[in-house]
Design a protein around this motif. Sequence first.
Motif, PDB file in Angstrom:
ATOM      1  N   ILE A  50       6.064  12.248  -5.213  1.00  0.00           N
ATOM      2  CA  ILE A  50       6.490  13.645  -5.350  1.00  0.00           C
ATOM      3  C   ILE A  50       5.421  14.469  -6.063  1.00  0.00           C
ATOM      4  O   ILE A  50       5.152  15.603  -5.692  1.00  0.00           O
ATOM      5  N   ALA A  51       4.791  13.888  -7.073  1.00  0.00           N
ATOM      6  CA  ALA A  51       3.778  14.600  -7.857  1.00  0.00           C
ATOM      7  C   ALA A  51       2.439  14.716  -7.139  1.00  0.00           C
ATOM      8  O   ALA A  51       1.544  15.420  -7.592  1.00  0.00           O
ATOM      9  N   GLY A  52       2.296  14.015  -6.002  1.00  0.00           N
ATOM     10  CA  GLY A  52       1.047  14.087  -5.259  1.00  0.00           C
ATOM     11  C   GLY A  52      -0.004  13.101  -5.743  1.00  0.00           C
ATOM     12  O   GLY A  52      -1.166  13.196  -5.372  1.00  0.00           O
ATOM     13  N   GLU A  53       0.409  12.148  -6.559  1.00  0.00           N
ATOM     14  CA  GLU A  53      -0.533  11.156  -7.080  1.00  0.00           C
ATOM     15  C   GLU A  53      -0.827  10.064  -6.056  1.00  0.00           C
ATOM     16  O   GLU A  53      -1.883   9.433  -6.113  1.00  0.00           O
ATOM     17  N   ILE A  54       0.113   9.818  -5.148  1.00  0.00           N
ATOM     18  CA  ILE A  54      -0.082   8.863  -4.061  1.00  0.00           C
ATOM     19  C   ILE A  54       0.431   9.501  -2.771  1.00  0.00           C
ATOM     20  O   ILE A  54       1.180  10.478  -2.807  1.00  0.00           O
ATOM     21  N   GLU A  55       0.024   8.922  -1.657  1.00  0.00           N
ATOM     22  CA  GLU A  55       0.455   9.422  -0.353  1.00  0.00           C
ATOM     23  C   GLU A  55       1.581   8.543   0.188  1.00  0.00           C
ATOM     24  O   GLU A  55       1.830   7.443  -0.305  1.00  0.00           O
ATOM     25  N   LEU A  56       2.236   9.017   1.233  1.00  0.00           N
ATOM     26  CA  LEU A  56       3.370   8.324   1.836  1.00  0.00           C
ATOM     27  C   LEU A  56       3.013   6.885   2.232  1.00  0.00           C
ATOM     28  O   LEU A  56       3.781   5.965   1.986  1.00  0.00           O
ATOM     29  N   ALA A  57       1.840   6.688   2.798  1.00  0.00           N
ATOM     30  CA  ALA A  57       1.428   5.358   3.244  1.00  0.00           C
ATOM     31  C   ALA A  57       1.289   4.370   2.087  1.00  0.00           C
ATOM     32  O   ALA A  57       1.333   3.161   2.294  1.00  0.00           O
ATOM     33  N   GLU A  58       1.126   4.865   0.868  1.00  0.00           N
ATOM     34  CA  GLU A  58       0.989   3.998  -0.296  1.00  0.00           C
ATOM     35  C   GLU A  58       2.331   3.602  -0.903  1.00  0.00           C
ATOM     36  O   GLU A  58       2.392   2.652  -1.686  1.00  0.00           O
ATOM     37  N   MET A  59       3.381   4.310  -0.550  1.00  0.00           N
ATOM     38  CA  MET A  59       4.688   4.049  -1.166  1.00  0.00           C
ATOM     39  C   MET A  59       5.254   2.685  -0.801  1.00  0.00           C
ATOM     40  O   MET A  59       5.642   1.923  -1.686  1.00  0.00           O
ATOM     41  N   LEU A  60       5.330   2.372   0.488  1.00  0.00           N
ATOM     42  CA  LEU A  60       5.968   1.132   0.919  1.00  0.00           C
ATOM     43  C   LEU A  60       5.300  -0.117   0.330  1.00  0.00           C
ATOM     44  O   LEU A  60       6.002  -0.979  -0.200  1.00  0.00           O
ATOM     45  N   PRO A  61       3.966  -0.222   0.371  1.00  0.00           N
ATOM     46  CA  PRO A  61       3.359  -1.408  -0.238  1.00  0.00           C
ATOM     47  C   PRO A  61       3.670  -1.534  -1.735  1.00  0.00           C
ATOM     48  O   PRO A  61       3.890  -2.632  -2.245  1.00  0.00           O
ATOM     49  N   ARG A  62       3.727  -0.412  -2.430  1.00  0.00           N
ATOM     50  CA  ARG A  62       4.030  -0.458  -3.865  1.00  0.00           C
ATOM     51  C   ARG A  62       5.474  -0.869  -4.112  1.00  0.00           C
ATOM     52  O   ARG A  62       5.761  -1.660  -5.003  1.00  0.00           O
ATOM     53  N   VAL A  63       6.387  -0.329  -3.319  1.00  0.00           N
ATOM     54  CA  VAL A  63       7.792  -0.692  -3.467  1.00  0.00           C
ATOM     55  C   VAL A  63       7.984  -2.170  -3.136  1.00  0.00           C
ATOM     56  O   VAL A  63       8.668  -2.893  -3.861  1.00  0.00           O
ATOM     57  N   LYS A  64       7.355  -2.635  -2.063  1.00  0.00           N
ATOM     58  CA  LYS A  64       7.470  -4.054  -1.699  1.00  0.00           C
ATOM     59  C   LYS A  64       6.910  -4.952  -2.793  1.00  0.00           C
ATOM     60  O   LYS A  64       7.473  -6.018  -3.079  1.00  0.00           O
ATOM     61  N   ALA A  65       5.821  -4.537  -3.424  1.00  0.00           N
ATOM     62  CA  ALA A  65       5.233  -5.322  -4.512  1.00  0.00           C
ATOM     63  C   ALA A  65       6.193  -5.402  -5.701  1.00  0.00           C
ATOM     64  O   ALA A  65       6.366  -6.464  -6.296  1.00  0.00           O
ATOM     65  N   ILE A  66       6.831  -4.284  -6.025  1.00  0.00           N
ATOM     66  CA  ILE A  66       7.789  -4.265  -7.130  1.00  0.00           C
ATOM     67  C   ILE A  66       8.977  -5.172  -6.822  1.00  0.00           C
ATOM     68  O   ILE A  66       9.448  -5.925  -7.678  1.00  0.00           O
ATOM     69  N   LEU A  67       9.444  -5.103  -5.577  1.00  0.00           N
ATOM     70  CA  LEU A  67      10.625  -5.888  -5.183  1.00  0.00           C
ATOM     71  C   LEU A  67      10.289  -7.335  -4.828  1.00  0.00           C
ATOM     72  O   LEU A  67      11.189  -8.155  -4.632  1.00  0.00           O
ATOM     73  N   GLY A  68       9.000  -7.627  -4.715  1.00  0.00           N
ATOM     74  CA  GLY A  68       8.575  -8.972  -4.366  1.00  0.00           C
ATOM     75  C   GLY A  68       8.849  -9.343  -2.924  1.00  0.00           C
ATOM     76  O   GLY A  68       9.120 -10.495  -2.607  1.00  0.00           O
ATOM     77  N   THR A  69       8.764  -8.345  -2.034  1.00  0.00           N
ATOM     78  CA  THR A  69       9.045  -8.582  -0.614  1.00  0.00           C
ATOM     79  C   THR A  69       7.825  -8.349   0.265  1.00  0.00           C
ATOM     80  O   THR A  69       7.962  -7.951   1.413  1.00  0.00           O
ATOM     81  N   LYS A  70       6.657  -8.578  -0.257  1.00  0.00           N
ATOM     82  CA  LYS A  70       5.416  -8.350   0.499  1.00  0.00           C
ATOM     83  C   LYS A  70       5.551  -8.977   1.833  1.00  0.00           C
ATOM     84  O   LYS A  70       5.182  -8.948   2.795  1.00  0.00           O
TER      85      LYS A  70
END
Length: 70
Positions: A50-70
């Motif tokens: 939302i703040a513009g620090e990352i782009e949409l394409a970067e969200m899913l890999p980060r969320v998967k890393a947090i959830l451990g679902t790479k």
Amino acid sequence: MAVAVKRKAPAITLEEMELRRKMVRSAFRSNAIEGLRPNPACQPVFEAFIAGEIELAEMLPRVKAILGTK
């Protein structure tokens, strides 16, 4: 003694931030229909988008890393 913290200017416009906020809310609503709830550990990723620090394409890999679902 208090230390002043200088905030970095957003990399995107306020209008773009609002558009991104709406996109995240829409995704949350869509997931809620499926019975899913956002994991609080992922909130910083959504806020960074939302703040513009990352782009949409970067969200899913980060969320998967947090959830451990790479």
